[in-house]
Design a protein around this motif. Structure first.
Motif, PDB file in Angstrom:
ATOM      1  N   PHE A 113       0.720  -1.155   0.098  1.00 28.14           N
ATOM      2  CA  PHE A 113      -0.024   0.099   0.010  1.00 28.14           C
ATOM      3  C   PHE A 113       0.705   1.287  -0.006  1.00 28.14           C
ATOM      4  O   PHE A 113       0.503   2.353  -0.452  1.00 28.14           O
ATOM      5  N   LEU A 114       1.984   1.207   0.577  1.00 28.92           N
ATOM      6  CA  LEU A 114       2.987   2.360   0.645  1.00 28.92           C
ATOM      7  C   LEU A 114       3.310   2.951  -0.801  1.00 28.92           C
ATOM      8  O   LEU A 114       3.469   3.770  -1.277  1.00 28.92           O
ATOM      9  N   ALA A 115       3.851   1.634  -1.595  1.00 28.53           N
ATOM     10  CA  ALA A 115       4.037   1.733  -3.006  1.00 28.53           C
ATOM     11  C   ALA A 115       2.960   2.585  -3.821  1.00 28.53           C
ATOM     12  O   ALA A 115       3.309   3.352  -4.612  1.00 28.53           O
ATOM     13  N   THR A 116       1.665   2.060  -3.695  1.00 26.52           N
ATOM     14  CA  THR A 116       0.748   2.510  -4.289  1.00 26.52           C
ATOM     15  C   THR A 116       0.526   3.978  -3.736  1.00 26.52           C
ATOM     16  O   THR A 116       0.336   4.996  -4.628  1.00 26.52           O
ATOM     17  N   ALA A 122       4.727   9.652 -13.327  1.00 27.52           N
ATOM     18  CA  ALA A 122       3.734   8.790 -13.785  1.00 27.52           C
ATOM     19  C   ALA A 122       3.397   7.801 -12.805  1.00 27.52           C
ATOM     20  O   ALA A 122       4.276   7.098 -12.136  1.00 27.52           O
ATOM     21  N   ASP A 123       2.064   7.607 -12.506  1.00 31.61           N
ATOM     22  CA  ASP A 123       1.677   6.663 -11.537  1.00 31.61           C
ATOM     23  C   ASP A 123       1.396   5.399 -11.980  1.00 31.61           C
ATOM     24  O   ASP A 123       0.301   4.989 -12.328  1.00 31.61           O
ATOM     25  N   THR A 124       2.564   4.657 -12.399  1.00 35.23           N
ATOM     26  CA  THR A 124       2.437   3.129 -13.113  1.00 35.23           C
ATOM     27  C   THR A 124       3.000   2.059 -12.109  1.00 35.23           C
ATOM     28  O   THR A 124       3.682   2.442 -11.076  1.00 35.23           O
ATOM     29  N   PHE A 125       2.861   1.020 -12.598  1.00 39.91           N
ATOM     30  CA  PHE A 125       3.526  -0.209 -12.039  1.00 39.91           C
ATOM     31  C   PHE A 125       5.057   0.026 -11.674  1.00 39.91           C
ATOM     32  O   PHE A 125       5.812  -0.297 -10.798  1.00 39.91           O
ATOM     33  N   THR A 126       5.834   0.408 -12.862  1.00 39.64           N
ATOM     34  CA  THR A 126       7.102   0.960 -12.932  1.00 39.64           C
ATOM     35  C   THR A 126       7.605   1.745 -11.714  1.00 39.64           C
ATOM     36  O   THR A 126       8.686   1.461 -11.155  1.00 39.64           O
ATOM     37  N   THR A 127       6.712   2.983 -11.479  1.00 39.44           N
ATOM     38  CA  THR A 127       7.249   3.742 -10.479  1.00 39.44           C
ATOM     39  C   THR A 127       6.863   2.954  -9.188  1.00 39.44           C
ATOM     40  O   THR A 127       7.880   3.264  -8.147  1.00 39.44           O
ATOM     41  N   GLN A 128       5.916   2.210  -9.049  1.00 40.20           N
ATOM     42  CA  GLN A 128       5.778   1.413  -7.576  1.00 40.20           C
ATOM     43  C   GLN A 128       6.881   0.323  -7.384  1.00 40.20           C
ATOM     44  O   GLN A 128       7.359   0.353  -6.605  1.00 40.20           O
ATOM     45  N   LEU A 176       9.294   0.238  -4.273  1.00 38.78           N
ATOM     46  CA  LEU A 176       9.396  -0.864  -3.509  1.00 38.78           C
ATOM     47  C   LEU A 176      10.960  -1.357  -3.457  1.00 38.78           C
ATOM     48  O   LEU A 176      11.503  -1.753  -2.374  1.00 38.78           O
ATOM     49  N   THR A 177      11.514  -1.176  -4.524  1.00 36.15           N
ATOM     50  CA  THR A 177      12.986  -1.537  -4.386  1.00 36.15           C
ATOM     51  C   THR A 177      13.825  -0.604  -3.757  1.00 36.15           C
ATOM     52  O   THR A 177      14.837  -0.989  -2.660  1.00 36.15           O
ATOM     53  N   LEU A 178      13.756   0.655  -3.612  1.00 40.08           N
ATOM     54  CA  LEU A 178      14.340   1.718  -2.751  1.00 40.08           C
ATOM     55  C   LEU A 178      14.057   1.216  -1.206  1.00 40.08           C
ATOM     56  O   LEU A 178      14.791   1.297  -0.373  1.00 40.08           O
ATOM     57  N   LEU A 179      12.629   1.144  -0.843  1.00 40.07           N
ATOM     58  CA  LEU A 179      12.106   0.861   0.258  1.00 40.07           C
ATOM     59  C   LEU A 179      12.679  -0.477   0.873  1.00 40.07           C
ATOM     60  O   LEU A 179      13.349  -0.418   1.976  1.00 40.07           O
ATOM     61  N   ALA A 180      12.895  -1.543  -0.061  1.00 42.84           N
ATOM     62  CA  ALA A 180      13.420  -2.818   0.443  1.00 42.84           C
ATOM     63  C   ALA A 180      14.804  -2.492   0.934  1.00 42.84           C
ATOM     64  O   ALA A 180      15.433  -3.331   1.801  1.00 42.84           O
ATOM     65  N   GLY A 181      15.609  -1.795   0.033  1.00 46.32           N
ATOM     66  CA  GLY A 181      16.859  -1.430   0.072  1.00 46.32           C
ATOM     67  C   GLY A 181      17.178  -0.881   1.401  1.00 46.32           C
ATOM     68  O   GLY A 181      18.043  -1.293   2.225  1.00 46.32           O
ATOM     69  N   ALA A 190       5.019  -8.339  -2.335  1.00 50.31           N
ATOM     70  CA  ALA A 190       4.191  -7.343  -2.548  1.00 50.31           C
ATOM     71  C   ALA A 190       4.417  -6.681  -4.110  1.00 50.31           C
ATOM     72  O   ALA A 190       3.288  -6.398  -4.650  1.00 50.31           O
ATOM     73  N   ALA A 191       5.624  -6.925  -4.765  1.00 45.04           N
ATOM     74  CA  ALA A 191       5.689  -6.666  -6.160  1.00 45.04           C
ATOM     75  C   ALA A 191       4.909  -7.408  -6.907  1.00 45.04           C
ATOM     76  O   ALA A 191       4.132  -6.966  -7.929  1.00 45.04           O
ATOM     77  N   ILE A 192       5.059  -8.639  -6.743  1.00 43.65           N
ATOM     78  CA  ILE A 192       4.056  -9.468  -7.829  1.00 43.65           C
ATOM     79  C   ILE A 192       2.644  -9.466  -7.388  1.00 43.65           C
ATOM     80  O   ILE A 192       1.890  -9.113  -8.314  1.00 43.65           O
ATOM     81  N   LEU A 193       2.070  -9.083  -6.335  1.00 42.68           N
ATOM     82  CA  LEU A 193       0.628  -8.813  -6.092  1.00 42.68           C
ATOM     83  C   LEU A 193       0.284  -7.450  -6.522  1.00 42.68           C
ATOM     84  O   LEU A 193      -0.857  -7.254  -7.172  1.00 42.68           O
ATOM     85  N   LEU A 194       1.104  -6.604  -6.654  1.00 46.97           N
ATOM     86  CA  LEU A 194       1.018  -5.154  -7.244  1.00 46.97           C
ATOM     87  C   LEU A 194       0.759  -5.300  -8.585  1.00 46.97           C
ATOM     88  O   LEU A 194      -0.055  -4.516  -9.349  1.00 46.97           O
TER      89      LEU A 194
END
Length: 517
Positions: free
Chosen positions: A220-223, A236-242, A246-251, A466-470
């Protein structure tokens, strides 16, 4: 003084993790993701059915469990055993500010920040069942805030880290048992639960509950961040942005988890609290100060006076849909988190007295949470009441990302404040991610210092899920959130004995430390 502590088992499989816990938890992740990919509607129907059944037939049990935990914990805290110290140390391992920061940023961080702006406004425009005030009027302000205090207040915090933390602290620091969920059942079942497959199943159920509860806020944070960056800066509000978010957050949270309790987790939590204090000060000083002050006082009074009425609502006195999506959902979410949160509290509270630990978790932290909800949610109510915006439609659709950003942009500082709150929300979720990655790794390893690669593995696994479900759509994250309520069924039975083993553990620690009882 008996303060035996288990030494880290650095050999073979135990260093990497319990193979049964790993197999069952990863099996759950693969099953959920695989089922989502092949038959999303079927999975949603099955989980929704279980969600509805659990809320209807076990909601009252969850409520009673939280109520009993809170009041029994207070009795223990103010009793003579309250002066005994966890782990028998005369001086705490972690300074008070850092200790409180980790508690505040971990136990209810991600969800609390995500709902702080929108939930009070929701209860303002859709009056909660206990309230007799007309929705959207000045009289509805206090009941709306009080309902939010109920969901994120004393009961929620107490179940997460009071009696269960005492059981774990006594078993770990005195009896030499590992910091694992199965240890909660050691006072009842003895060594039988510590060895063999049953203990592994207990640990797995608790880990699965936390994975489900943590992947949701991460997704939900990614969205929310993607939506916010689009609205504020045109990204752009896209899956790529999400996916980038997610990658930065996980890092961030994987790095924090790898460096451990005394480094990354402390640093991230401390920074988070400082940023939250700065934002809170700006809102209070430059926002609707008098309205917020009066709202907090009247809402806290409403919360205390209507405490039992709100905490004992059932489907007989409130609409089924309301109970299912609000009180029962939140209480089940907190129950699911309890074993691993308690492990974290027991780990960071060594040297603290029983009284300090319980009061910090069950009283001080909820008060801090209620102040934060008042500043964000109270400001939202103020702007809704004065006509600065209308969130009725968005909140009726449970669009809390829209609500959070709308309230944030209306606050002093506008876009700058909105960006600061998005950053704060991100770091809050990161603190939940790092502490839960650490706790899950601790469960598998059975000692305080799990291998750094194991901590990183669990953090990465949750981000990948989270990435797969998003990728499939935010709706699948919502399905996973519903699953949290189902996971609370076995976890509630695991923590139930703490109602009597928690006080016994407190008095045992007191006796071992020579406290007169």
């Amino acid at each position: 003084m008996d303060t035996a502590i288990p030494t880290a088992d650095t050999s073979g499989i135990r260093r990497i993790g319990d193979p049964l816990v790993l197999a069952l938890t990863m099996g759950f992740i693969f099953l959920f993701v695989g089922w989502s990919l092949t038959d999303a509607e079927g999975l949603s129907a099955v989980i929704n059915s279980g969600f509805t059944w659990t809320a209807k037939y076990l909601g009252s049990f969850f409520q009673l469990l939280l109520l009993a935990t809170f009041f029994i914990a207070l009795v223990v805290a103010f009793g003579r055993a309250g002066v005994a110290r966890l782990g028998g140390l005369e001086k705490p391992e972690i300074s008070t500010f850092r200790w409180l920061s980790m508690i505040l940023c971990t136990l209810l961080a991600g969800g609390g920040v995500f709902f702080a702006a929108g939930e009070p406004v929701y209860h303002f425009v859709v009056a909660p069942p206990v309230s007799t005030a007309e929705a959207g009027t000045a009289e509805a302000v206090a009941p709306a805030m009080a309902q939010s205090f109920m969901h994120w207040g004393f009961l929620a915090w107490a179940v997460l880290g009071s009696l269960t933390a005492l059981v774990l602290a006594h078993a770990h620091y005195v009896k030499g048992k590992p910091l694992q969920p199965r240890t909660l059942l050691y006072p009842v079942l003895g060594e039988r639960v510590m060895q063999g497959w049953f203990g592994g199943v207990v640990d797995s159920l608790c880990v699965i509950a936390v994975v489900a509860g943590t992947v949701g806020p991460i997704g939900f944070l990614a969205t929310q961040m993607s939506f916010g960056l689009h609205e504020l800066f045109g990204v752009a509000d896209t899956f790529t942005t999400q996916l980038v978010i997610l990658t930065l957050l996980a890092g961030v949270y994987m790095t924090s988890a790898i460096t451990g309790v005394h480094k990354g987790i402390q640093i991230l939590s401390r920074f988070n609290v400082i940023l939250a204090l700065v934002i809170a000060a700006v809102i209070f000083v430059f926002g609707p100060t008098l309205f917020l002050t009066n709202t907090y006082l009247t809402s806290m009074g409403e919360y205390v006076s209507s405490f039992f009425a709100m905490s004992t609502l059932t489907s007989e006195t409130a609409p089924d849909w309301w109970m299912k999506w609000w009180t029962v959902f939140f209480f089940a979410w907190f129950i699911g988190y309890t074993p691993l949160m308690s492990i974290f509290v027991a780990r960071i509270s060594r040297g603290r007295s029983i009284r300090q630990t319980i009061l910090a978790v069950a009283i001080l932290a909820p008060i801090a949470t209620s102040i934060w909800f008042t500043l964000l949610g109270g400001s939202g109510i103020y702007y809704q009441l004065t006509g600065a915006f209308d969130l009725t439609s968005a909140l009726n659709n449970f669009s809390f990302d829209v609500a959070t950003l709308t309230v944030a942009e209306a606050l002093p500082g506008g876009t700058l404040m909105a960006a600061a709150i998005l950053l704060l929300t991100t770091i809050f979720v990161a603190t939940t991610g790092d502490s839960m990655s650490y706790a899950i790794a601790t469960v598998g390893a059975g000692h305080d210092e799990p291998h750094y690669l194991v901590r990183a593995f669990w953090g990465g696994a949750m981000a990948l899920m989270a990435a797969i479900l998003l990728y499939m759509g935010a709706g699948q994250i919502g399905v996973l959130q519903q699953f949290i309520v189902i996971t609370a069924i076995p976890v509630s039975l695991i923590i139930l004995p703490s109602l009597w083993t928690g006080p016994k553990a407190a008095y045992a620690m007191a006796r071992s430390q020579g406290v007169a009882l």
